[in-house]
Design a protein around this motif. Structure first.
Motif, PDB file in Angstrom:
ATOM      1  N   ARG A  10      -4.795  44.977  16.649  1.00 53.97           N
ATOM      2  CA  ARG A  10      -5.274  43.749  16.010  1.00 53.97           C
ATOM      3  C   ARG A  10      -6.436  44.088  15.073  1.00 53.97           C
ATOM      4  NH1 ARG A  10      -3.853  38.672  18.198  1.00 53.97           N
ATOM      5  NH2 ARG A  10      -5.783  37.858  17.292  1.00 53.97           N
ATOM      6  N   LYS A  11      -6.316  43.683  13.825  1.00 51.64           N
ATOM      7  CA  LYS A  11      -7.350  43.996  12.839  1.00 51.64           C
ATOM      8  C   LYS A  11      -8.674  43.316  13.161  1.00 51.64           C
ATOM      9  CE  LYS A  11      -3.986  44.560   9.091  1.00 51.64           C
ATOM     10  NZ  LYS A  11      -3.529  44.056   7.753  1.00 51.64           N
ATOM     11  N   ASP A  12      -8.604  42.145  13.832  1.00 47.27           N
ATOM     12  CA  ASP A  12      -9.844  41.426  14.124  1.00 47.27           C
ATOM     13  C   ASP A  12     -10.635  42.086  15.266  1.00 47.27           C
ATOM     14  OD1 ASP A  12      -7.798  40.777  15.883  1.00 47.27           O
ATOM     15  OD2 ASP A  12      -8.527  38.751  16.261  1.00 47.27           O
ATOM     16  N   ILE A  13      -9.994  42.943  16.032  1.00 50.06           N
ATOM     17  CA  ILE A  13     -10.670  43.626  17.142  1.00 50.06           C
ATOM     18  C   ILE A  13     -10.905  45.096  16.811  1.00 50.06           C
ATOM     19  CG2 ILE A  13     -10.482  44.289  19.582  1.00 50.06           C
ATOM     20  CD1 ILE A  13      -8.749  41.779  19.952  1.00 50.06           C
ATOM     21  N   TYR A  14      -9.928  45.724  16.149  1.00 46.05           N
ATOM     22  CA  TYR A  14     -10.017  47.143  15.820  1.00 46.05           C
ATOM     23  C   TYR A  14      -9.889  47.329  14.312  1.00 46.05           C
ATOM     24  CZ  TYR A  14      -9.079  47.683  20.823  1.00 46.05           C
ATOM     25  OH  TYR A  14      -9.134  47.602  22.195  1.00 46.05           O
ATOM     26  N   PRO A  15     -11.001  47.193  13.566  1.00 47.93           N
ATOM     27  CA  PRO A  15     -10.945  47.454  12.120  1.00 47.93           C
ATOM     28  C   PRO A  15     -10.404  48.864  11.859  1.00 47.93           C
ATOM     29  CG  PRO A  15     -13.054  46.489  12.739  1.00 47.93           C
ATOM     30  CD  PRO A  15     -12.354  46.819  14.018  1.00 47.93           C
ATOM     31  N   GLU A  16      -9.652  49.024  10.791  1.00 47.87           N
ATOM     32  CA  GLU A  16      -8.980  50.303  10.489  1.00 47.87           C
ATOM     33  C   GLU A  16      -8.182  50.776  11.706  1.00 47.87           C
ATOM     34  OE1 GLU A  16     -11.648  52.603   7.279  1.00 47.87           O
ATOM     35  OE2 GLU A  16     -12.621  52.431   9.241  1.00 47.87           O
ATOM     36  N   HIS A  17      -7.365  49.866  12.216  1.00 41.65           N
ATOM     37  CA  HIS A  17      -6.661  50.114  13.471  1.00 41.65           C
ATOM     38  C   HIS A  17      -5.699  51.284  13.417  1.00 41.65           C
ATOM     39  CE1 HIS A  17      -2.806  48.277  12.089  1.00 41.65           C
ATOM     40  NE2 HIS A  17      -3.617  47.635  11.272  1.00 41.65           N
ATOM     41  N   GLU A  18      -5.261  51.671  12.208  1.00 41.78           N
ATOM     42  CA  GLU A  18      -4.323  52.788  12.091  1.00 41.78           C
ATOM     43  C   GLU A  18      -5.020  54.135  12.082  1.00 41.78           C
ATOM     44  OE1 GLU A  18      -2.096  51.934   8.597  1.00 41.78           O
ATOM     45  OE2 GLU A  18      -0.730  50.549   9.619  1.00 41.78           O
ATOM     46  N   LYS A  19      -6.352  54.130  12.033  1.00 41.51           N
ATOM     47  CA  LYS A  19      -7.118  55.375  12.039  1.00 41.51           C
ATOM     48  C   LYS A  19      -7.509  55.748  13.460  1.00 41.51           C
ATOM     49  CE  LYS A  19      -9.217  55.377   7.423  1.00 41.51           C
ATOM     50  NZ  LYS A  19     -10.493  55.461   6.672  1.00 41.51           N
ATOM     51  N   PHE A  20      -7.505  57.063  13.742  1.00 43.22           N
ATOM     52  CA  PHE A  20      -7.980  57.568  15.029  1.00 43.22           C
ATOM     53  C   PHE A  20      -9.489  57.752  14.911  1.00 43.22           C
ATOM     54  CE2 PHE A  20      -9.001  60.780  18.183  1.00 43.22           C
ATOM     55  CZ  PHE A  20      -8.255  60.375  19.287  1.00 43.22           C
ATOM     56  N   ARG A  21     -10.244  56.850  15.555  1.00 44.63           N
ATOM     57  CA  ARG A  21     -11.700  56.864  15.418  1.00 44.63           C
ATOM     58  C   ARG A  21     -12.345  56.603  16.780  1.00 44.63           C
ATOM     59  NH1 ARG A  21     -16.266  54.156  13.735  1.00 44.63           N
ATOM     60  NH2 ARG A  21     -15.379  52.105  14.192  1.00 44.63           N
TER      61      ARG A  21
END
Length: 460
Positions: free
Chosen positions: A359-370
């Motif tokens: 979810r973008k609202d919880i995990y900004p840049e969700h496709e990145k491993f950070r």
């Protein structure tokens, strides 16, 4: 009654999308229909409701008694492998009893007794890998986790029975990992088709042979019971419920098979992803090595367990590509309102762990491993839930996390490796769970010397 948002394709198209491309399909549905959508996946049965917002997750996962139930019969797809008495297949009081009987080995000091076992097996397996020769890391992690489960669960270290059981388990899991195997679950009559029926019979034969070995072990252990043994089988044989009743041989078999399958395959996959990301992203690897090198050579499992960046790396691994895509399903018992929709009794609800973690609202840049995101804030059990939630939350989650951390710490501190694969690896369906869509190829370069040791040598 308000209609639930759902794709307009006919049921067979939805089923095929779900079988062959479940994660992209869920992302498309979430984009088109929002926090709640329904998929028609089971013939004449009503559509299955998918949820992924934290609010909906909390309402469903924390409500296992009143309006909602977590029925075992919906999990009958696992029965062919785990049996009818597995904690996964049971519901209600039977599920509670079985869960209470098998929980003690996975808590506190009892669990930490397996730390040395995990590290020793890791060293043994990696020492067998020649330097400068590429290998699929998933083959290695599967070897380690299967040996850990065989020794921790059964207390079997070597011998003909151990080798045969490992062989049958690997064959059963490998055959059940393809999307085609999942088709049988949605179209069971295919098992009667000429040609396919023979494949199914061969798989069931392997299952029967594995069961025979397990029952032989149980019988021998009952006849020669040793109260000083610390393996999980011994603990389960000693466990009694509130009425003083112990598990039957069939119950023991089903729980042992559950622990072997769920505790081996899933952890091996998670470790494969962790090694992939650590060696794909130099900045992650350098931060992690600096933290591990600060431990020195004499450290214990408690110290490794508390390392903040290692914990963040493990959490981010489990977030970005969770091995389990969904929570176990819940069934509506009495009418309930969820996300503005009135749900009638009989409605099946599943939480999409994959969507919740993207979810973008919880995990900004969700496709990145950070991994840093897990150092910057704490996520609720309904935002980050790689082991599910509620009454069906994975019993072995602490053991799996400990195993993951200890293996990563031991390998990274001991060996210097490089990622040989240059292509991008993505998740795909692997039976009822997920796994990499391509081999993750690594290579051992040399034995590591921690930077602290190098500095000491230089100073001397």
């Amino acid at each position: 009654m308000q209609m639930l948002p759902q794709p307009q394709e006919i049921s067979i198209i939805q089923v095929l999308n779900w079988i062959f491309r479940p994660m992209p399909y869920m992302m498309e549905c979430a984009k088109n229909y929002g926090d709640v959508f329904a998929l028609k996946l089971q013939g004449n049965l009503p559509p299955m409701l998918f949820i992924h917002s934290p609010e909906a997750m909390q309402q469903v996962l924390s409500n296992d008694q009143k309006e909602l139930e977590a029925p075992g019969d919906i999990n009958s797809i696992f029965e062919y492998l785990l049996g009818k008495n597995s904690v996964i297949s049971l519901s209600g009081k039977e599920h509670q009893r079985q869960r209470q009987l098998i929980m003690p080995p996975f808590h506190g000091e009892r669990m930490r007794t397996y730390a040395e076992l995990i590290e020793n097996i890791t060293i043994k397996v990696f020492n067998q890998q020649p330097k400068n020769q590429s290998f699929n890391i998933r083959d290695i992690t599967q070897d380690i986790t299967l040996q850990v489960m065989m020794e921790a669960v059964f207390g079997i270290y070597k011998g003909e029975r151990a080798e045969k059981l490992k062989h049958f388990l690997c064959a059963i899991l490998e055959q059940g990992s393809t999307p085609w195997r999942v088709i049988f679950l949605y179209f069971p009559k295919l098992k009667e088709t000429f040609g396919i029926s023979e494949i199914w019979k061969r798989q069931m034969k392997k299952q029967e042979q594995a069961d025979q070995l397990i029952y032989q072990e149980i019988q021998e252990r009952r006849e020669n019971f040793d109260p000083n043994r610390t393996d999980i089988l011994n603990l389960l044989m000693s466990a009694q419920d509130e009425n003083g009743q112990a598990m039957t041989d069939v119950e023991l078999r089903d729980e042992l098979m559950t622990l072997l399958v769920a505790g081996h395959e899933t952890t091996a996959t998670a470790l494969s992803w962790a090694f992939y990301w650590i060696h794909k992203l130099p900045e992650v690897r350098e931060k992690l090595l600096a933290e591990l090198d600060s431990l020195g050579e004499n450290y214990d499992s408690n110290t490794v367990w508390k390392l903040p960046y290692l914990t963040a790396v493990c959490h981010e691994t489990l977030r970005i590509y969770p091995v389990g895509m969904l929570t176990f399903p819940r069934r509506v018992k009495t009418p309930i309102s969820l996300c503005g929709y009135q749900l009638e009794p009989g409605t099946i609800i599943v939480g999409s762990i994959y969507l919740a973690h993207h979810r973008k609202d919880i995990y900004p840049e969700h496709e990145k491993f950070r991994p840093e995101r897990f150092l910057e804030r704490q996520f609720s059990p309904y935002e980050f839930l790689p082991f599910g939630g509620g009454a069906r939350r994975c019993i072995g989650l602490a053991f799996a996390q400990m195993e993951m951390k200890l293996i990563l710490a031991k390998v990274l501190k001991t060996w210097s490796m490089k990622l040989v694969s240059t292509y991008e690896v993505k998740p795909q369906r692997r039976g009822l769970v997920t796994g990499p869509n391509s081999p993750i190829i690594l290579e051992i370069q040399n034995i590591r010397q921690p930077k602290s040791a190098i500095l000491e040598t230089a100073a001397f």
